[in-house]
Design a protein around this motif. Structure first.
Motif, short mmCIF file in Angstrom:
data_model
loop_
_atom_site.label_atom_id
_atom_site.label_comp_id
_atom_site.label_asym_id
_atom_site.label_seq_id
_atom_site.Cartn_x
_atom_site.Cartn_y
_atom_site.Cartn_z
N ARG A 124 0.68 -1.39 -0.14
CA ARG A 124 -0.34 0.26 -0.16
C ARG A 124 0.86 1.16 -0.13
O ARG A 124 0.81 1.89 -0.24
N LEU A 125 1.79 1.34 0.87
CA LEU A 125 2.87 2.50 0.89
C LEU A 125 4.18 2.48 -0.34
O LEU A 125 3.30 3.89 -1.05
N GLU A 169 1.69 4.34 -3.32
CA GLU A 169 1.35 5.40 -3.11
C GLU A 169 2.77 6.40 -2.96
O GLU A 169 2.37 7.24 -4.33
N LEU A 170 3.88 5.77 -3.05
CA LEU A 170 5.21 6.45 -3.48
C LEU A 170 5.09 5.96 -5.08
O LEU A 170 5.55 7.17 -5.40
N THR A 203 -0.69 13.07 -5.72
CA THR A 203 -0.09 13.11 -4.23
C THR A 203 0.63 13.93 -4.12
O THR A 203 1.44 14.64 -4.37
N LYS A 254 2.49 14.30 1.45
CA LYS A 254 1.90 13.68 1.67
C LYS A 254 3.16 12.24 1.48
O LYS A 254 2.99 11.45 2.03
N ARG A 255 3.52 12.28 0.31
CA ARG A 255 5.42 11.58 -0.30
C ARG A 255 5.67 11.73 1.06
O ARG A 255 5.84 10.58 1.23
N GLU A 302 5.16 12.62 3.76
CA GLU A 302 4.66 11.19 5.10
C GLU A 302 4.77 9.84 5.31
O GLU A 302 5.22 8.88 5.39
N VAL A 303 4.51 9.53 3.44
CA VAL A 303 4.92 8.58 3.34
C VAL A 303 6.37 7.64 3.36
O VAL A 303 6.60 6.28 3.94
N LYS A 348 6.67 6.71 6.64
CA LYS A 348 6.15 5.43 6.99
C LYS A 348 7.08 4.27 6.75
O LYS A 348 7.43 3.41 7.54
#
Length: 107
Positions: A78-79, A82-83, A90, A94-95, A97-98, A101
């Motif tokens: 999932r991460l 998003e990347l 995004t 937000k990037r 933050e990912v 994580k």
């Protein structure tokens, strides 16, 4: 020129990933992917470079992951997805933050 150096240095060949998966029959390749992303993050701090790397890697592995040939942990997948999205979808906030994580993620 720098983007090609980062991609060439860190991008594994598809057959190398399958060889790794065959060695670790029951294991998934999550640790391998996580380590590659962390290495790119350490080498370059440019978000666009990291984004381009993730897009190339995701495009290379997408069909094999979706059809079950390669196993990846869902929390990493999932991460990683998003990347691999374009930065316009995004924002940079937000990037980042990912990426934080992912750097904290332990498998």
């Amino acid at each position: 020129m720098e983007i090609f150096q980062v991609l060439h240095k860190n991008m594994p060949q598809k057959k190398k990933i399958f060889a790794l998966f065959r060695k670790q029959q029951q294991q998934d390749i999550s640790k391998f992917l996580l380590q590659m992303i962390k290495n790119v993050k350490k080498e370059t701090q440019d978000i666009r470079m990291i984004n381009t790397f993730c897009i190339q890697l995701y495009d290379m592995l997408y069909h094999d992951i979706m059809f079950g040939k390669l196993k990846v942990a869902k929390k990493l997948l999932r991460l990683f997805e998003e990347l691999a999205l374009p930065i316009s979808y995004t924002g940079k906030q937000k990037r980042s933050e990912v990426l934080k994580k992912i750097m904290k993620l332990k498998l």
